[in-house]
Design a protein around this motif. Structure first.
Motif, PDB file in Angstrom:
ATOM      1  N   SER A 133      65.058  68.746  68.753  1.00 48.38           N
ATOM      2  CA  SER A 133      65.630  67.995  69.875  1.00 48.38           C
ATOM      3  C   SER A 133      64.880  68.216  71.188  1.00 48.38           C
ATOM      4  O   SER A 133      64.888  67.352  72.046  1.00 48.38           O
ATOM      5  CB  SER A 133      67.101  68.355  70.049  1.00 48.38           C
ATOM      6  OG  SER A 133      67.208  69.726  70.333  1.00 48.38           O
ATOM      7  N   ALA A 134      64.239  69.336  71.342  1.00 46.09           N
ATOM      8  CA  ALA A 134      63.510  69.601  72.590  1.00 46.09           C
ATOM      9  C   ALA A 134      62.024  69.673  72.313  1.00 46.09           C
ATOM     10  O   ALA A 134      61.369  70.665  72.553  1.00 46.09           O
ATOM     11  CB  ALA A 134      63.997  70.888  73.228  1.00 46.09           C
ATOM     12  N   HIS A 135      61.503  68.606  71.739  1.00 43.14           N
ATOM     13  CA  HIS A 135      60.085  68.626  71.395  1.00 43.14           C
ATOM     14  C   HIS A 135      59.341  67.622  72.253  1.00 43.14           C
ATOM     15  O   HIS A 135      59.719  66.465  72.254  1.00 43.14           O
ATOM     16  CB  HIS A 135      59.885  68.302  69.918  1.00 43.14           C
ATOM     17  CG  HIS A 135      58.485  68.498  69.486  1.00 43.14           C
ATOM     18  ND1 HIS A 135      57.943  69.745  69.316  1.00 43.14           N
ATOM     19  CD2 HIS A 135      57.518  67.611  69.196  1.00 43.14           C
ATOM     20  CE1 HIS A 135      56.691  69.599  68.934  1.00 43.14           C
ATOM     21  NE2 HIS A 135      56.417  68.321  68.862  1.00 43.14           N
ATOM     22  N   PRO A 136      58.363  67.901  73.032  1.00 40.56           N
ATOM     23  CA  PRO A 136      57.798  69.236  73.183  1.00 40.56           C
ATOM     24  C   PRO A 136      58.738  70.143  73.967  1.00 40.56           C
ATOM     25  O   PRO A 136      59.577  69.663  74.725  1.00 40.56           O
ATOM     26  CB  PRO A 136      56.522  68.966  73.958  1.00 40.56           C
ATOM     27  CG  PRO A 136      56.764  67.720  74.703  1.00 40.56           C
ATOM     28  CD  PRO A 136      57.692  66.909  73.845  1.00 40.56           C
ATOM     29  N   PRO A 137      58.604  71.450  73.760  1.00 40.42           N
ATOM     30  CA  PRO A 137      59.499  72.395  74.434  1.00 40.42           C
ATOM     31  C   PRO A 137      59.425  72.237  75.947  1.00 40.42           C
ATOM     32  O   PRO A 137      58.366  71.967  76.496  1.00 40.42           O
ATOM     33  CB  PRO A 137      58.972  73.760  74.017  1.00 40.42           C
ATOM     34  CG  PRO A 137      58.001  73.520  72.931  1.00 40.42           C
ATOM     35  CD  PRO A 137      57.600  72.090  72.945  1.00 40.42           C
ATOM     36  N   GLN A 138      60.535  72.415  76.566  1.00 40.17           N
ATOM     37  CA  GLN A 138      60.574  72.332  78.020  1.00 40.17           C
ATOM     38  C   GLN A 138      60.158  73.676  78.615  1.00 40.17           C
ATOM     39  O   GLN A 138      60.489  74.729  78.071  1.00 40.17           O
ATOM     40  CB  GLN A 138      61.997  71.991  78.495  1.00 40.17           C
ATOM     41  CG  GLN A 138      62.476  70.658  77.972  1.00 40.17           C
ATOM     42  CD  GLN A 138      61.586  69.528  78.441  1.00 40.17           C
ATOM     43  OE1 GLN A 138      61.291  69.423  79.622  1.00 40.17           O
ATOM     44  NE2 GLN A 138      61.122  68.703  77.513  1.00 40.17           N
ATOM     45  N   PRO A 139      59.434  73.654  79.715  1.00 41.65           N
ATOM     46  CA  PRO A 139      59.055  74.931  80.324  1.00 41.65           C
ATOM     47  C   PRO A 139      60.281  75.679  80.848  1.00 41.65           C
ATOM     48  O   PRO A 139      61.244  75.052  81.304  1.00 41.65           O
ATOM     49  CB  PRO A 139      58.131  74.525  81.472  1.00 41.65           C
ATOM     50  CG  PRO A 139      58.392  73.081  81.711  1.00 41.65           C
ATOM     51  CD  PRO A 139      58.942  72.503  80.446  1.00 41.65           C
ATOM     52  N   ALA A 140      60.240  76.973  80.729  1.00 41.38           N
ATOM     53  CA  ALA A 140      61.330  77.796  81.239  1.00 41.38           C
ATOM     54  C   ALA A 140      61.310  77.770  82.758  1.00 41.38           C
ATOM     55  O   ALA A 140      60.236  77.814  83.361  1.00 41.38           O
ATOM     56  CB  ALA A 140      61.183  79.228  80.732  1.00 41.38           C
ATOM     57  N   PRO A 141      62.460  77.669  83.370  1.00 44.61           N
ATOM     58  CA  PRO A 141      62.446  77.716  84.840  1.00 44.61           C
ATOM     59  C   PRO A 141      62.025  79.093  85.311  1.00 44.61           C
ATOM     60  O   PRO A 141      62.477  80.100  84.789  1.00 44.61           O
ATOM     61  CB  PRO A 141      63.903  77.430  85.211  1.00 44.61           C
ATOM     62  CG  PRO A 141      64.684  77.745  83.999  1.00 44.61           C
ATOM     63  CD  PRO A 141      63.778  77.566  82.819  1.00 44.61           C
TER      64      PRO A 141
END
Ligand code: FES
Length: 118
Positions: A8-16
């Motif tokens: 579901s989160a592809h590509p991964p979202q950057p960590a804040p």
């Protein structure tokens, strides 16, 4: 055969991430901004400095080569201590980083220069 599932989160979202406040170090007397966790090499590179040591024999400029602490090409003097690997040493507020000529022992602090290096 099981079908491939899409993440579901592809590509991964950057960590804040929120970096800490900047602090200042010096390189040959020049004030440079630094962040907690940066290495000496990262601070110097960010300031556009790519060489901070001369080789012993020919006096050729050196900086980072391997970047992982193996080659010892990045040696630098930090707070009077010569031969610190810039790619591994984290900066601290107020660090005085200096270009290292040759072996670096000529301008080392007396407590860091043992009898072997006088
Ligand atoms: S760049 Fe190789 S030891 Fe630092």
């Amino acid at each position: 055969m099981r079908p491939l599932r899409r993440h579901s989160a592809h590509p991964p979202q950057p960590a804040p991430a929120r970096p800490d406040e900047t602090f200042t170090v010096t390189f040959d007397g020049r004030r440079l901004p630094a962040l907690s966790g940066q290495t000496v090499a990262a601070v110097l590179w960010a300031a556009g400095v790519t060489a901070w040591r001369d080789t012993r024999g020919a006096g050729r400029p050196r900086g980072v080569f391997c970047g992982i602490g193996v080659c010892f090409d990045c040696l630098v003097t930090v707070d009077g201590r010569p031969n610190q690997r810039a790619c591994l040493v984290p900066v601290r507020p107020g660090d005085a980083i200096r270009t290292q000529p040759g072996t670096g022992w000529a301008d080392a602090r007396p407590q860091d220069a043992g009898a072997d290096h006088e």
